[in-house]
Design an enzyme around this catalytic site. Structure first.
Site, mmCIF file in Angstrom:
data_model
loop_
_atom_site.group_PDB
_atom_site.id
_atom_site.type_symbol
_atom_site.label_atom_id
_atom_site.label_comp_id
_atom_site.label_asym_id
_atom_site.label_seq_id
_atom_site.Cartn_x
_atom_site.Cartn_y
_atom_site.Cartn_z
ATOM 1 N N ARG A 124 -1.443 13.946 -21.248
ATOM 2 C CA ARG A 124 -2.235 12.717 -21.153
ATOM 3 C C ARG A 124 -3.601 13.041 -20.552
ATOM 4 O O ARG A 124 -3.873 12.764 -19.386
ATOM 5 C CB ARG A 124 -1.483 11.675 -20.332
ATOM 6 C CG ARG A 124 -0.342 11.059 -21.121
ATOM 7 C CD ARG A 124 0.327 9.933 -20.372
ATOM 8 N NE ARG A 124 1.158 9.146 -21.273
ATOM 9 C CZ ARG A 124 1.951 8.153 -20.872
ATOM 10 N NH1 ARG A 124 2.007 7.828 -19.590
ATOM 11 N NH2 ARG A 124 2.684 7.497 -21.742
ATOM 12 N N GLN A 129 -6.101 11.958 -26.306
ATOM 13 C CA GLN A 129 -5.706 10.559 -26.460
ATOM 14 C C GLN A 129 -5.364 10.195 -27.896
ATOM 15 O O GLN A 129 -4.404 9.467 -28.150
ATOM 16 C CB GLN A 129 -6.821 9.645 -25.952
ATOM 17 C CG GLN A 129 -6.876 9.534 -24.444
ATOM 18 C CD GLN A 129 -7.948 8.570 -23.979
ATOM 19 O OE1 GLN A 129 -8.932 8.340 -24.677
ATOM 20 N NE2 GLN A 129 -7.768 7.999 -22.805
ATOM 21 N N ASP A 132 -1.776 11.095 -28.812
ATOM 22 C CA ASP A 132 -0.723 10.617 -27.928
ATOM 23 C C ASP A 132 0.265 9.726 -28.678
ATOM 24 O O ASP A 132 0.153 8.494 -28.690
ATOM 25 C CB ASP A 132 -1.353 9.860 -26.749
ATOM 26 C CG ASP A 132 -0.345 9.485 -25.678
ATOM 27 O OD1 ASP A 132 0.861 9.712 -25.883
ATOM 28 O OD2 ASP A 132 -0.774 8.967 -24.631
ATOM 29 N N SER A 135 2.336 7.049 -26.670
ATOM 30 C CA SER A 135 1.637 5.793 -26.417
ATOM 31 C C SER A 135 1.525 4.937 -27.673
ATOM 32 O O SER A 135 1.726 3.721 -27.629
ATOM 33 C CB SER A 135 0.237 6.077 -25.849
ATOM 34 O OG SER A 135 0.320 6.622 -24.553
ATOM 35 N N TYR A 232 2.742 9.151 -14.530
ATOM 36 C CA TYR A 232 4.123 8.705 -14.674
ATOM 37 C C TYR A 232 4.668 8.224 -13.334
ATOM 38 O O TYR A 232 4.193 8.613 -12.261
ATOM 39 C CB TYR A 232 5.012 9.840 -15.202
ATOM 40 C CG TYR A 232 4.714 10.264 -16.614
ATOM 41 C CD1 TYR A 232 5.128 9.494 -17.693
ATOM 42 C CD2 TYR A 232 4.004 11.429 -16.878
ATOM 43 C CE1 TYR A 232 4.861 9.877 -18.994
ATOM 44 C CE2 TYR A 232 3.736 11.826 -18.177
ATOM 45 C CZ TYR A 232 4.166 11.046 -19.235
ATOM 46 O OH TYR A 232 3.892 11.430 -20.519
#
Length: 377
Positions: A124, A129, A132, A135, A232
């Site tokens: 991350r 991004q 990802d 996500s 996290y």
């Protein structure tokens, strides 16, 4: 010579997504790949074979034909034993491997000499991004969880004022305010519910409140330090869990809908909702457990089922919620994969630099062994 890239049908039960879309095929071709898609691969995502062909892919009759000579295999879930046996030595596999749990698949990939990358291990960081996948898929899962809850709930979500009287807004409690939880909050708010949410990460409070929901948590010193550098949640102490459980118990009893989304990488899902919590809820209430595939946040949840408790509470345990919105899930995942392939294919040739911070974090097997420390053993 172009990089031979294969996409096979997903054969895991209930998997409707596809690793590429026609738009992704065009981008991969421009990157220097010759894309072969197994017939029927897009069926669950409403993508006919003809659309893949029109985008420039070769449509293969079966798995063996699709994998014949393939340099790279793209998947949603990890490959089957049949697919692994058909890989050529040194082939690259990119998928959501679920590597912590699918140890047999990882071992088989290592034995086959494949270089396997787990999309769930993409770090991350800002540069990654667009890759990802966790996500992108969690975002859709959070949306779909609210739709499933609304479907099961026997009343409306928004407050409605009519000549016959007023219908009260549903009270929705979202447990876990990561990507899935935040989307669940936003979706429930759009449907007119009164939304509250909780999370052990202090950064979540501002995010929850920015979406118009009320934040519910024990905000002590442990709470203030309850987040890893990667963003996290950390496992919490037994003392904190007891305090949070007391607060949760007093809050859940007032709710109409509860959506749980809490996951900790490499560990079973934390238990957030006990049988006592469920027993305290009103008849007709609904709980949706997004973590049911990892053991579940809710006591009594069953994978792939909706359980109705003796007091009339429904516990929804559907697997693969992104697969219930497969067209969009496939489109987003295909974009994640296309961006990731940009790290592996340079000027029409495979160039695998395992010192690249993204590839280094995501590689699971290479050179005949399992190389990811978290998966070894």
């Amino acid at each position: 010579m172009a990089v031979a890239l294969a996409v096979t049908r997903e054969r895991r039960d209930g998997e409707t997504r596809c690793a590429v879309t026609p738009d992704a095929v065009k981008k991969l071709t421009a990157l220097g790949c010759a894309v072969t898609v197994e017939a029927g691969a897009g069926q669950g995502s409403s993508i006919p074979d003809a659309e893949f062909a029109a985008a420039g892919a070769t449509v293969a009759a079966d798995t063996h034909a699709a994998l014949n000579g393939a340099d790279v295999l793209l998947k949603v879930r990890g490959p089957t034993a049949q697919e692994i046996s058909a890989l050529k030595p040194g082939a690259i596999v990119v998928a959501l491997l679920d590597a912590y749990r699918e140890k047999d698949t990882v071992a088989a990939l290592a034995k086959a000499g494949a270089t396997a990358f787990a999309m769930e291990f993409v770090p991350r960081i800002t540069r990654a991004q667009v890759m990802d996948a966790l996500s992108s898929q969690a975002n859709l899962a959070g949306y779909r969880a609210v739709i499933e809850a609304a479907h099961s709930y026997g009343r409306g979500f928004p407050m409605m004022m009519t000549a016959a009287g007023t219908v009260a807004a549903a009270k929705v409690f979202v447990m876990g305010a990561g990507v899935a939880g935040l989307q669940a909050i936003a979706t429930a708010r759009r449907l007119g519910a009164v939304v509250t949410a909780t999370d052990v990460r202090p950064a979540a409070k501002e995010q929850v409140e920015s979406l118009g929901a009320k934040f519910v948590a024990v905000e002590d010193e442990e709470f203030k330090a309850a987040e890893t550098a990667a963003g996290y949640a950390k496992p919490m102490s037994a003392e904190y869990q007891a305090k949070q459980a007391e607060l949760t118990a007093s809050h859940i009893v007032k709710q109409d809908v509860v959506i749980t989304t809490a996951l900790i990488p490499g560990r079973p899902a934390p238990r957030l909702v006990t049988a006592a919590h469920v027993a305290s809820m009103k008849p007709g209430s609904v709980i949706v457990d997004l973590a049911v595939e990892n053991g579940g946040n809710v006591e009594g949840a069953k994978l792939g089922e909706t359980v109705t408790t003796p007091n009339g509470v429904q516990i929804v345990g559907w697997a693969n919620l992104p697969g219930r919105i497969a067209s969009d899930a496939s489109a987003l995942y295909a974009r994640n994969l296309t961006a990731f392939l940009g790290l592996l294919v340079k000027d029409g040739a495979l160039t695998v630099d395992l010192e690249d911070e993204i590839l280094k974090a995501a590689v699971v097997t290479h050179g005949g062994v399992v190389v990811h420390e978290g998966v070894q053993g």
